[in-house]
Design an enzyme around this catalytic site. Structure first.
Site, PDB file in Angstrom:
ATOM      1  N   LYS A 165      10.148  -2.149   2.480  1.00  0.00           N
ATOM      2  CA  LYS A 165       9.651  -3.659   2.912  1.00  0.00           C
ATOM      3  C   LYS A 165      10.674  -4.698   2.580  1.00  0.00           C
ATOM      4  CE  LYS A 165       5.269  -6.287   3.309  1.00  0.00           C
ATOM      5  NZ  LYS A 165       3.824  -6.358   3.266  1.00  0.00           N
ATOM      6  N   ASN A 220      -1.321  -4.317   6.191  1.00  0.00           N
ATOM      7  CA  ASN A 220      -2.720  -4.368   5.610  1.00  0.00           C
ATOM      8  C   ASN A 220      -2.881  -5.863   5.815  1.00  0.00           C
ATOM      9  OD1 ASN A 220      -3.601  -2.043   3.212  1.00  0.00           O
ATOM     10  ND2 ASN A 220      -2.203  -1.550   4.921  1.00  0.00           N
ATOM     11  N   ASN A 275       7.633  -1.103  -1.540  1.00  0.00           N
ATOM     12  CA  ASN A 275       6.673  -0.705  -0.449  1.00  0.00           C
ATOM     13  C   ASN A 275       7.419  -0.119   0.536  1.00  0.00           C
ATOM     14  OD1 ASN A 275       4.563  -1.078   1.360  1.00  0.00           O
ATOM     15  ND2 ASN A 275       4.009  -3.152   0.762  1.00  0.00           N
ATOM     16  N   CYS A 319       4.306  -4.738   8.010  1.00  0.00           N
ATOM     17  CA  CYS A 319       3.454  -5.722   7.772  1.00  0.00           C
ATOM     18  C   CYS A 319       3.951  -7.062   8.042  1.00  0.00           C
ATOM     19  CB  CYS A 319       2.832  -5.741   6.531  1.00  0.00           C
ATOM     20  SG  CYS A 319       1.157  -6.599   6.480  1.00  0.00           S
ATOM     21  N   GLU A 344       0.645   0.734   6.698  1.00  0.00           N
ATOM     22  CA  GLU A 344       1.266   0.423   5.570  1.00  0.00           C
ATOM     23  C   GLU A 344       0.372   1.036   4.168  1.00  0.00           C
ATOM     24  OE1 GLU A 344       0.713  -3.773   4.490  1.00  0.00           O
ATOM     25  OE2 GLU A 344       2.494  -3.886   3.232  1.00  0.00           O
ATOM     26  N   GLU A 398       1.901  -8.688  -3.931  1.00  0.00           N
ATOM     27  CA  GLU A 398       3.131  -7.859  -3.373  1.00  0.00           C
ATOM     28  C   GLU A 398       4.474  -8.283  -4.143  1.00  0.00           C
ATOM     29  OE1 GLU A 398       1.756  -7.317   0.969  1.00  0.00           O
ATOM     30  OE2 GLU A 398       3.392  -6.337   0.402  1.00  0.00           O
TER      31      GLU A 398
END
Ligand code: ING
Length: 308
Positions: A123, A193, A106, A168, A46, A142
């Site tokens: 994501k 991550n 993302n 993730c 990621e 995020e």
């Protein structure tokens, strides 16, 4: 193609000051190593091009935009696409995407062996928070910098394999794997991550986090009879540790390869996609065994409703 050699290219720390060009050189070195081992596909983490910037609180949009790519491939990543094409290796990697109409995701892409982008994923499950949180040892913003993905969970037939992507935190939600499983997925690639322990946390904190990552990836693989490749960005980024733990999991949930460092490290395994068929025809023959008349809460409810 029913047998592929798939490599996970774990990346060690990327410091805030490290350029994309420098990171791409590291990614190409791992690609060359993968080629020397006969890999057909390489899976990167990621947000593979930069440090995990959502740990930093930023207000100025220009400062935030620095971390995003407005096109893919672009000048920094073109050498990676060119090398992959020259080696005839499919690649997938994550990056921060800013769309032409000003949306922020993302994102991860996957290519075929000619470096053509054949799939994109944004994501869906964004962890963390959107405002500065004084209580936290480190920020995880995020929800501040990305919008939830708007493409859903899709599969593509790439190099003969039905594959899907997640990113993730998505791996912690069984819905991610099941929606892909209901499309016949045979390979799920997931870059991550994941913050590791820091001085305020005990050593078993890391062991527990690694266990939860394995558990999520292995369960997703077994319960949908698919290969799963989970690849970390690891190491200490400007004083903030990220855990490693990259693994390749087969459709029975067994780990075929595991990273042992928190550096740039290649793991690789031969994946025979015929192995996906048995589970899909027996225990996880969805058509024969699922009872969707009892699953309504999964899409009609977001949170818990206690009625007793
Ligand atoms: N990171 C983490 C992950 O889901 C997290 C967030 C950390 C969740 C620790 C639970 C425990 O692996 C990202 N980027 O989603």
């Amino acid at each position: 193609m029913t047998v592929m050699k798939i490599a996970g290219a774990q990346l060690g720390a990327i410091q805030k000051a490290e350029s994309r060009e420098s990171v791409v050189k590291r990614m190409i070195a791992l690609l060359d190593e993968a080629a020397s081992k006969g890999a057909d596909m390489v899976v990167y983490p990621e947000l593979a091009l930069t440090t995990f910037f959502p740990r930093w609180y930023m207000e100025d949009q220009a400062e935030i935009d620095v971390w995003f790519e407005t096109e893919m491939p672009n000048a920094a990543t073109q050498p990676l696409f060119d090398r992959a094409r020259a080696l005839s290796i499919a690649i997938t990697f994550g990056y921060a995407e800013k769309t032409p109409d000003g949306h922020y995701f993302n994102t991860s892409i996957v290519t075929d062996r000619q470096a053509n982008i054949v799939g994109k994923y944004r994501k869906v499950h964004l962890p963390g928070h959107s405002e500065y949180d004084m209580e936290r040892a480190f920020q995880h913003l995020e929800k501040r910098y990305f919008e939830p993905g708007d493409l859903g969970f899709n599969v593509w037939r790439n190099e003969g394999v039905i594959m899907g992507m997640a990113i993730c935190n998505d791996r912690r939600w069984p819905e991610t794997f099941r929606v892909l499983g209901l499309q016949g997925v045979e390979l799920v690639t997931i870059g991550y991550n994941t913050p590791s322990v820091n001085s305020q946390m005990s050593a078993e904190g890391l062991e527990k986090r690694l266990f939860h990552s394995d558990l999520s990836l292995q369960a997703g693989a077994y319960q949908n009879s698919t290969y799963v490749v989970g690849v970390a960005k690891a190491g200490n980024e400007d004083g903030h540790p990220l855990m490693g733990g990259s693994i390749i999991v087969d459709p029975d949930g067994f780990v075929l390869a595991r990273a042992v460092t928190e550096e740039d490290e290649l793991i690789i395994a031969e994946c025979d996609f015929e192995k996906c068929a048995f589970g899909k025809k027996t225990i996880f023959d969805f058509e024969r065994h699922r009872r969707i008349e009892h699953y309504g809460r999964i899409t009609s409810q977001t949170g818990v409703i206690v009625e007793v």
